[in-house]
Design a protein around this motif. Structure first.
Motif, short mmCIF file in Angstrom:
data_model
loop_
_atom_site.label_atom_id
_atom_site.label_comp_id
_atom_site.label_asym_id
_atom_site.label_seq_id
_atom_site.Cartn_x
_atom_site.Cartn_y
_atom_site.Cartn_z
N TYR A 1 -4.51 -22.65 9.31
CA TYR A 1 -3.54 -21.82 8.71
C TYR A 1 -2.01 -22.12 9.22
O TYR A 1 -1.03 -22.00 8.69
N TYR A 2 -1.97 -21.85 10.58
CA TYR A 2 -0.80 -21.76 11.35
C TYR A 2 -0.30 -23.32 11.17
O TYR A 2 1.04 -23.35 11.61
N ASN A 3 -1.17 -24.44 11.09
CA ASN A 3 -0.45 -25.66 10.72
C ASN A 3 0.48 -26.05 9.74
O ASN A 3 1.28 -26.59 9.71
N VAL B 1 -2.94 -22.19 19.09
CA VAL B 1 -2.54 -23.45 18.09
C VAL B 1 -1.48 -24.33 18.62
O VAL B 1 -0.52 -24.04 19.09
N GLU B 2 -2.04 -25.61 18.97
CA GLU B 2 -1.00 -26.54 19.40
C GLU B 2 0.17 -26.82 18.56
O GLU B 2 1.20 -27.02 19.02
N ASN C 1 1.52 -24.46 16.93
CA ASN C 1 2.65 -23.64 17.31
C ASN C 1 3.34 -23.64 18.77
O ASN C 1 4.80 -23.29 18.93
N ILE C 2 2.59 -24.37 19.69
CA ILE C 2 3.15 -24.65 21.04
C ILE C 2 4.12 -25.87 21.02
O ILE C 2 5.29 -25.54 21.56
N GLU C 3 3.89 -26.66 19.85
CA GLU C 3 4.98 -27.71 19.82
C GLU C 3 6.26 -26.97 19.45
O GLU C 3 7.38 -27.50 19.82
N VAL C 4 6.07 -26.09 18.34
CA VAL C 4 7.43 -25.36 17.85
C VAL C 4 8.02 -24.50 18.76
O VAL C 4 9.32 -24.53 19.31
N PHE C 5 7.08 -23.86 19.67
CA PHE C 5 7.63 -22.96 20.78
C PHE C 5 8.62 -23.80 21.83
O PHE C 5 9.75 -23.34 22.34
N ARG C 6 7.87 -24.93 22.16
CA ARG C 6 8.68 -25.68 23.02
C ARG C 6 10.07 -26.27 22.77
O ARG C 6 11.08 -26.22 23.42
N SER C 7 9.86 -26.65 21.30
CA SER C 7 11.14 -26.94 20.60
C SER C 7 12.27 -26.09 20.80
O SER C 7 13.40 -26.13 20.95
N ILE D 1 10.20 -20.75 30.33
CA ILE D 1 8.67 -20.09 30.12
C ILE D 1 7.51 -20.96 30.20
O ILE D 1 7.37 -21.96 29.42
N PRO D 2 6.61 -20.71 31.09
CA PRO D 2 5.48 -21.67 31.14
C PRO D 2 4.61 -20.97 29.95
O PRO D 2 4.28 -20.05 29.42
N VAL D 3 4.30 -22.11 29.10
CA VAL D 3 3.60 -21.91 27.78
C VAL D 3 2.41 -22.68 27.99
O VAL D 3 2.43 -24.14 28.18
N GLU D 4 1.33 -22.22 27.91
CA GLU D 4 -0.11 -22.82 28.25
C GLU D 4 -0.92 -22.76 26.92
O GLU D 4 -0.97 -21.69 26.08
N GLN D 5 -1.81 -23.79 26.51
CA GLN D 5 -2.97 -23.51 25.33
C GLN D 5 -4.07 -22.73 25.96
O GLN D 5 -4.56 -23.00 26.85
#
Length: 263
Positions: free
Chosen positions: A9-11, A72-73, A75-81, A90-94
């Protein structure tokens, strides 16, 4: 929890854009108001199910010490962008909301659950998420738990258009005799009523500080809100914030925000 449904879904869903429309920003404005009200400036916040970082980044820019966990990986990619674009750190972890073992007991002033409880279908899983959030919360901290409410789905989805969606739901046994949605993992979202939330809080040993209708009528009149003039939009926001704590309206909201503390 079936992670594959959530990941798929989130992809494909643009979560990063959801709160940027005028009707979508009502929820964001409301939730931010209450986080700022209950977590001291500069406090330490854990954003569990942080998505693309909408709240994490806004809070970090406000001066909060934010740590983010997301399943969701993509979402993490977008977050880091997004982090790179704004310069926030911000430390972001899966990770999974049901396992916060990487974080010490009583280490956060605020814990956000803006998403994990949408996608859980058993009481056991929901209680595990609430218990983990409670464990990492400081004794005087606040837990912010968001839910998708039942009646918004019944009115907006089941009875929209010619009402045939409701007839289909009834035929397929997707609602109870008293019109409580029966969700399955493939449906992605679990719908609750206030008594469901109350029961979870009781079993989790959590005490309500306040419950808020985060977006209230915004789902029902979203086209109108998006077309409002600036003056009309600000008037609507002021109206919404003046009534979003009313107990007689909580059940009508699409998203609720339950603000909790340890008993």
């Amino acid at each position: 929890m079936n992670n594959s449904y959530i990941t798929d879904y989130y992809n494909s869903y643009n979560e990063d854009e959801r709160t940027k429309s005028r009707h979508g920003s009502v929820e964001f404005i409301t939730n931010m108001k209450y986080i700022r009200s209950y977590v001291p400036q500069g406090g330490k916040i854990l954003d569990v199910g942080a998505g693309t970082g909408v709240y994490s980044i806004a809070l970090a820019m406000d001066g909060y010490d934010v740590h983010a966990l997301e399943l969701v990986e993509h979402n993490i990619e977008v977050f880091r962008s997004n982090l790179a674009a704004c310069g926030a750190e911000i430390p972001v972890e899966q990770g999974n909301a049901m396992d916060l073992s990487r974080f010490p007991d009583e280490s956060f002033d605020g814990v956000l659950l803006f998403g994990p409880l949408y996608h859980l279908y058993t009481e056991e899983e929901k209680l595990l998420v609430l218990s983990e959030a409670k464990r990492v919360l400081k004794p005087d901290g606040r837990l912010f738990a968001a839910y998708c409410m039942n009646e918004a789905t019944i009115i907006h989805y089941c009875f929209q258009g010619d009402g045939s969606n409701m007839l289909d739901c009834l035929t397929k046994g997707m609602v109870t005799a008293d019109y409580h949605c029966i969700s399955q993992p493939a449906d992605l979202f679990e719908m609750v009523r206030l008594e469901d939330i109350d029961r979870l809080n009781q079993k989790a040993g959590l005490e309500r500080v306040k419950i808020v209708a985060s977006d209230l009528f915004s789902l029902y009149i979203r086209d109108q809100i998006d077309s409002f003039s600036d003056a009309a939009y600000h008037a609507y926001i002021n109206y919404h914030l003046s009534v979003c704590e009313r107990g007689d309206l909580i059940g009508a909201t699409n998203h609720s925000l339950d603000i909790l503390r340890k008993k």
